[in-house]
Design a protein around this motif. Structure first.
Motif, PDB file in Angstrom:
ATOM      1  N   HIS A 112      21.994   5.504 -54.429  1.00 24.51           N
ATOM      2  CA  HIS A 112      21.499   4.668 -53.847  1.00 24.51           C
ATOM      3  C   HIS A 112      21.549   4.465 -52.037  1.00 24.51           C
ATOM      4  O   HIS A 112      20.849   4.280 -51.508  1.00 24.51           O
ATOM      5  CB  HIS A 112      22.182   3.298 -54.275  1.00 24.51           C
ATOM      6  CG  HIS A 112      21.730   1.979 -53.639  1.00 24.51           C
ATOM      7  ND1 HIS A 112      20.630   1.146 -54.150  1.00 24.51           N
ATOM      8  CD2 HIS A 112      22.462   1.129 -52.578  1.00 24.51           C
ATOM      9  CE1 HIS A 112      20.658  -0.038 -53.335  1.00 24.51           C
ATOM     10  NE2 HIS A 112      21.665   0.423 -52.383  1.00 24.51           N
ATOM     11  N   HIS A 114      19.292   4.296 -48.915  1.00 26.18           N
ATOM     12  CA  HIS A 114      19.224   3.672 -47.573  1.00 26.18           C
ATOM     13  C   HIS A 114      19.095   4.758 -46.525  1.00 26.18           C
ATOM     14  O   HIS A 114      18.492   4.450 -45.413  1.00 26.18           O
ATOM     15  CB  HIS A 114      20.521   3.124 -47.361  1.00 26.18           C
ATOM     16  CG  HIS A 114      20.615   1.792 -48.181  1.00 26.18           C
ATOM     17  ND1 HIS A 114      19.938   0.868 -47.661  1.00 26.18           N
ATOM     18  CD2 HIS A 114      21.569   1.121 -48.946  1.00 26.18           C
ATOM     19  CE1 HIS A 114      20.018  -0.139 -48.709  1.00 26.18           C
ATOM     20  NE2 HIS A 114      21.183  -0.067 -49.252  1.00 26.18           N
ATOM     21  N   SER A 144      26.109  -1.198 -44.882  1.00 19.93           N
ATOM     22  CA  SER A 144      25.578  -2.156 -46.074  1.00 19.93           C
ATOM     23  C   SER A 144      26.628  -3.023 -46.617  1.00 19.93           C
ATOM     24  O   SER A 144      27.674  -3.063 -46.016  1.00 19.93           O
ATOM     25  CB  SER A 144      25.033  -0.897 -47.028  1.00 19.93           C
ATOM     26  OG  SER A 144      26.074  -0.553 -47.818  1.00 19.93           O
ATOM     27  N   GLY A 145      26.529  -3.283 -47.722  1.00 21.27           N
ATOM     28  CA  GLY A 145      27.395  -4.227 -48.422  1.00 21.27           C
ATOM     29  C   GLY A 145      28.652  -3.548 -48.813  1.00 21.27           C
ATOM     30  O   GLY A 145      29.883  -3.951 -48.796  1.00 21.27           O
ATOM     31  N   GLY A 146      28.508  -2.231 -49.016  1.00 23.46           N
ATOM     32  CA  GLY A 146      29.562  -1.526 -49.606  1.00 23.46           C
ATOM     33  C   GLY A 146      30.092  -0.083 -48.773  1.00 23.46           C
ATOM     34  O   GLY A 146      30.998   0.447 -48.964  1.00 23.46           O
ATOM     35  N   GLY A 148      28.861  -5.247 -44.221  1.00 26.72           N
ATOM     36  CA  GLY A 148      28.348  -6.223 -44.775  1.00 26.72           C
ATOM     37  C   GLY A 148      28.987  -7.329 -45.391  1.00 26.72           C
ATOM     38  O   GLY A 148      28.848  -8.247 -45.608  1.00 26.72           O
ATOM     39  N   GLU A 149      30.308  -6.414 -46.180  1.00 30.29           N
ATOM     40  CA  GLU A 149      31.072  -7.266 -46.811  1.00 30.29           C
ATOM     41  C   GLU A 149      31.765  -8.434 -46.006  1.00 30.29           C
ATOM     42  O   GLU A 149      32.023  -9.420 -46.164  1.00 30.29           O
ATOM     43  CB  GLU A 149      32.137  -6.412 -47.281  1.00 30.29           C
ATOM     44  CG  GLU A 149      32.970  -6.785 -48.581  1.00 30.29           C
ATOM     45  CD  GLU A 149      33.821  -5.555 -48.811  1.00 30.29           C
ATOM     46  OE1 GLU A 149      33.794  -4.398 -48.430  1.00 30.29           O
ATOM     47  OE2 GLU A 149      34.847  -5.873 -49.608  1.00 30.29           O
ATOM     48  N   ASP A 198      29.583 -11.173 -45.088  1.00 32.19           N
ATOM     49  CA  ASP A 198      29.523 -12.059 -46.329  1.00 32.19           C
ATOM     50  C   ASP A 198      30.817 -12.866 -46.375  1.00 32.19           C
ATOM     51  O   ASP A 198      30.739 -14.267 -46.703  1.00 32.19           O
ATOM     52  CB  ASP A 198      29.623 -11.295 -47.734  1.00 32.19           C
ATOM     53  CG  ASP A 198      28.247 -10.493 -47.863  1.00 32.19           C
ATOM     54  OD1 ASP A 198      27.089 -10.913 -47.133  1.00 32.19           O
ATOM     55  OD2 ASP A 198      27.843  -9.841 -48.514  1.00 32.19           O
ATOM     56  N   GLY A 213      25.362 -13.909 -47.306  1.00 25.62           N
ATOM     57  CA  GLY A 213      25.935 -14.333 -46.335  1.00 25.62           C
ATOM     58  C   GLY A 213      25.463 -13.870 -44.995  1.00 25.62           C
ATOM     59  O   GLY A 213      25.312 -14.569 -43.704  1.00 25.62           O
ATOM     60  N   GLY A 214      25.032 -12.588 -44.881  1.00 26.93           N
ATOM     61  CA  GLY A 214      24.843 -11.866 -43.607  1.00 26.93           C
ATOM     62  C   GLY A 214      23.584 -12.276 -42.868  1.00 26.93           C
ATOM     63  O   GLY A 214      23.851 -12.859 -41.687  1.00 26.93           O
ATOM     64  N   GLU A 234      23.733 -14.264 -39.125  1.00 28.13           N
ATOM     65  CA  GLU A 234      22.773 -14.130 -38.094  1.00 28.13           C
ATOM     66  C   GLU A 234      22.138 -15.345 -37.567  1.00 28.13           C
ATOM     67  O   GLU A 234      22.088 -15.592 -36.134  1.00 28.13           O
ATOM     68  CB  GLU A 234      21.762 -13.071 -38.307  1.00 28.13           C
ATOM     69  CG  GLU A 234      20.999 -12.599 -37.133  1.00 28.13           C
ATOM     70  CD  GLU A 234      19.989 -11.866 -37.529  1.00 28.13           C
ATOM     71  OE1 GLU A 234      19.831 -11.184 -38.599  1.00 28.13           O
ATOM     72  OE2 GLU A 234      18.977 -11.624 -36.970  1.00 28.13           O
ATOM     73  N   GLY A 290      21.591  -2.757 -45.742  1.00 31.44           N
ATOM     74  CA  GLY A 290      21.595  -4.159 -45.205  1.00 31.44           C
ATOM     75  C   GLY A 290      21.846  -4.601 -43.883  1.00 31.44           C
ATOM     76  O   GLY A 290      21.183  -5.710 -43.398  1.00 31.44           O
ATOM     77  N   VAL A 291      22.896  -4.296 -43.285  1.00 36.77           N
ATOM     78  CA  VAL A 291      23.202  -4.872 -42.012  1.00 36.77           C
ATOM     79  C   VAL A 291      22.276  -4.622 -40.965  1.00 36.77           C
ATOM     80  O   VAL A 291      22.154  -5.089 -39.952  1.00 36.77           O
ATOM     81  CB  VAL A 291      24.703  -4.412 -41.832  1.00 36.77           C
ATOM     82  CG1 VAL A 291      25.324  -5.258 -40.509  1.00 36.77           C
ATOM     83  CG2 VAL A 291      25.753  -5.090 -42.964  1.00 36.77           C
ATOM     84  N   ALA A 306      19.275  -4.909 -40.930  1.00 35.67           N
ATOM     85  CA  ALA A 306      18.216  -5.928 -40.905  1.00 35.67           C
ATOM     86  C   ALA A 306      18.668  -6.874 -39.928  1.00 35.67           C
ATOM     87  O   ALA A 306      17.935  -7.951 -39.313  1.00 35.67           O
ATOM     88  CB  ALA A 306      17.945  -6.640 -42.358  1.00 35.67           C
ATOM     89  N   ASN A 307      20.025  -6.791 -39.254  1.00 35.58           N
ATOM     90  CA  ASN A 307      20.553  -7.795 -38.527  1.00 35.58           C
ATOM     91  C   ASN A 307      19.676  -7.723 -37.076  1.00 35.58           C
ATOM     92  O   ASN A 307      19.867  -6.525 -36.483  1.00 35.58           O
ATOM     93  CB  ASN A 307      21.994  -7.654 -38.276  1.00 35.58           C
ATOM     94  CG  ASN A 307      22.748  -8.795 -37.317  1.00 35.58           C
ATOM     95  OD1 ASN A 307      22.469  -8.277 -35.959  1.00 35.58           O
ATOM     96  ND2 ASN A 307      23.191  -9.679 -37.786  1.00 35.58           N
ATOM     97  N   THR A 328      17.439  -4.004 -46.382  1.00 36.35           N
ATOM     98  CA  THR A 328      18.040  -4.413 -47.525  1.00 36.35           C
ATOM     99  C   THR A 328      17.426  -3.814 -48.933  1.00 36.35           C
ATOM    100  O   THR A 328      16.470  -2.850 -48.723  1.00 36.35           O
ATOM    101  CB  THR A 328      17.724  -5.869 -47.536  1.00 36.35           C
ATOM    102  OG1 THR A 328      16.405  -6.050 -47.487  1.00 36.35           O
ATOM    103  CG2 THR A 328      18.392  -6.750 -46.555  1.00 36.35           C
TER     104      THR A 328
HETATM  105  O1  KG4 Z   1      22.045  -2.710 -48.395  1.00 37.39           O
HETATM  106  P1  KG4 Z   1      22.253  -3.961 -48.888  1.00 37.39           P
HETATM  107  O2  KG4 Z   1      21.047  -4.476 -49.306  1.00 37.39           O
HETATM  108  O3  KG4 Z   1      22.938  -3.863 -50.303  1.00 37.39           O
HETATM  109  C1  KG4 Z   1      23.964  -2.811 -50.332  1.00 37.39           C
HETATM  110  O4  KG4 Z   1      23.586  -1.439 -50.880  1.00 37.39           O
HETATM  111  O5  KG4 Z   1      25.294  -2.995 -50.339  1.00 37.39           O
HETATM  112  O6  KG4 Z   1      23.416  -4.663 -47.964  1.00 37.39           O
HETATM  113  C2  KG4 Z   1      23.711  -5.784 -48.484  1.00 37.39           C
HETATM  114  C3  KG4 Z   1      24.453  -6.425 -47.136  1.00 37.39           C
HETATM  115  C4  KG4 Z   1      25.248  -7.760 -47.599  1.00 37.39           C
HETATM  116  O7  KG4 Z   1      26.506  -7.620 -47.164  1.00 37.39           O
HETATM  117  C5  KG4 Z   1      24.561  -8.612 -46.475  1.00 37.39           C
HETATM  118  O8  KG4 Z   1      25.088  -9.706 -46.039  1.00 37.39           O
HETATM  119  C6  KG4 Z   1      23.842  -7.648 -45.531  1.00 37.39           C
HETATM  120  O9  KG4 Z   1      23.877  -6.272 -45.961  1.00 37.39           O
HETATM  121  N1  KG4 Z   1      23.189  -8.114 -44.834  1.00 37.39           N
HETATM  122  C7  KG4 Z   1      23.064  -8.573 -43.386  1.00 37.39           C
HETATM  123  C8  KG4 Z   1      21.771  -9.076 -42.997  1.00 37.39           C
HETATM  124  N2  KG4 Z   1      21.095  -8.955 -43.987  1.00 37.39           N
HETATM  125  C9  KG4 Z   1      21.516  -8.529 -44.980  1.00 37.39           C
HETATM  126  N3  KG4 Z   1      24.094  -8.462 -42.343  1.00 37.39           N
HETATM  127  C10 KG4 Z   1      24.057  -9.071 -41.336  1.00 37.39           C
HETATM  128  N4  KG4 Z   1      22.852  -9.605 -40.561  1.00 37.39           N
HETATM  129  C11 KG4 Z   1      21.748  -9.706 -41.652  1.00 37.39           C
HETATM  130  N5  KG4 Z   1      20.780 -10.012 -41.204  1.00 37.39           N
END
Ligand code: KG4
Ligand code: ZN
Length: 345
Positions: A122, A126, A147-149, A174-175, A178, A190-191, A195, A281-282, A284-285, A312
């Motif tokens: 995964h 990314h 990302s979240g992890g 990302g955590e 959240d 949360g992320g 934002e 995911g982050v 995308a901020n 994401t």
């Molecule tokens: O990559 P992802 O979709 O899943 C993983 O592989 O972990 O990342 C998810 C993470 C979450 O912690 C979420 O809060 C964060 O990405 N995230 C953001 C935004 N969109 C998603 N963090 C900050 N700003 C955003 N717009």
């Protein structure tokens, strides 16, 4: 008899990607690096009722959605399953039950069509999302992964090799987004909500940067920053002072993002590499995207950012990494199992 040794490698294959590691059931089709379709059925709204992802709900939602999402992806790509040259699927990291749904479906499809099954990590997915932005993108480049992890800066040396230049010693970025969202009373996910709130705030609350100073390695830390946010909220409440949640969100976003951007650019310059990519995911901020784009412009570096929807979780990135593995002849056996954790690097 299905035998991965029998498959021939085509120069420009049509690959179906399937993703089911968390709460998105996704399927996408690529033709070479050209994206033909990308479909997602998400259980995020259902999960939001519980304030986070409930693994059992995720597995059930994937089971309900996987057939439909694959059908949609083939239809929007205007192809039939018989035209596929490979099926790429996320086998880890993620929730085991959730992964098994996508993996079992992919195995069945690859077996019945007698085409390669491709195991995709995964996180590498990314990283590969950037290949869909620029069809001519070739390593080497520096990648910011958030990302979240995971949170790391990587030197991608070839299509299949990378070196981890630095990462987090505790939470992922990302955590932290959240957890801060929860402290600020914002709903899951949360992320994106942090934002939104940050847009009407100012960077006025003093918070520690996410970079660990005096470390011999380049290290980030998010748990201290998260605690500082909790303290800022609680101290203000105890003193009976009005606390601007907008300002806290904005200040947190600056503290979380600024060091990542600065260090990514420094790594590219130090290694003499003129391209920077990003994934997770982050990324995308909006604030991170603007800051990284401007910092790269200033340093005369090329900056390649996947569209927000490909930062994401999605299956286009799984198909993109699947292409890399396909071209390297890395095909999986039918005995492939799902893995909850895969170390980075
Ligand atoms: O990559 P992802 O979709 O899943 C993983 O592989 O972990 O990342 C998810 C993470 C979450 O912690 C979420 O809060 C964060 O990405 N995230 C953001 C935004 N969109 C998603 N963090 C900050 N700003 C955003 N717009
Ligand atoms: Zn992800």
């Amino acid at each position: 008899m299905y035998n991965k040794e029998n498959f021939k490698i085509k120069e420009t294959p049509i690959i179906l990607g399937i993703e089911s590691s968390c709460d998105e059931t996704a399927a996408a089709v690529i033709f070479g690096r050209k994206l033909l379709s990308s479909e997602i059925i998400s259980s995020a709204t259902e999960q939001a009722k519980y304030g986070g992802v409930v693994p059992e709900i995720a597995s059930r939602a994937h089971t309900d959605a996987v057939d439909e999402v694959v059908r949609r992806a083939l239809k929007s790509a205007d192809i039939t399953a018989n035209q596929l040259d490979g099926v790429a699927v996320t086998y880890g990291a993620g929730l085991l039950g959730a992964l098994l749904v996508g993996l079992s479906f992919a195995k069945g499809l690859a077996y019945s069509l007698n085409i390669p099954l491709i195991a995709v990590n995964h996180i590498r997915g990314h990283l590969a999302a950037a290949y869909l932005v620029d069809e001519d993108l070739k390593p080497p480049f520096i990648t910011l992964l958030a990302s979240g992890g995971h949170t790391a800066i990587l030197h991608t040396k070839s299509y299949t090799q990378f070196e981890v230049l630095g990462g987090t010693c505790d939470d992922a970025a990302g955590e932290a987004f959240d957890k801060v969202a929860r402290v600020l009373g914002l709903p899951y996910p949360g992320g994106v909500n942090v934002e939104r709130l940050a847009r009407s705030g100012q960077n006025t609350v003093k918070l520690p940067p996410s970079l660990v100073r005096n470390s011999t390695r380049m290290q980030f830390s998010y748990s201290g920053l998260k605690t500082a946010v909790i303290n800022a909220v609680h101290n203000a409440e105890q003193r009976g002072e009005a606390v601007s949640r907008e300002d806290i969100a904005c200040s947190f976003q600056h503290a979380a993002v600024d060091s990542l951007v600065k260090k990514t650019v420094e790594c590219a310059l130090a290694r003499g590499i003129n391209t920077v990519t990003a994934g997770g995911g982050v990324i995308a901020n909006g604030y991170l995207r603007d800051t990284l784009t401007k910092a790269c412009q200033k340093a005369r570096l090329k900056c390649i950012l996947p569209e927000k929807k490909f930062c994401t979780d999605n299956a286009a990135m799984i198909a993109a990494e699947g292409l890399t593995q396909y071209l390297a002849g890395n095909f999986a056996q039918m005995s492939l199992n799902a893995t909850a954790q895969i170390p980075l690097g």
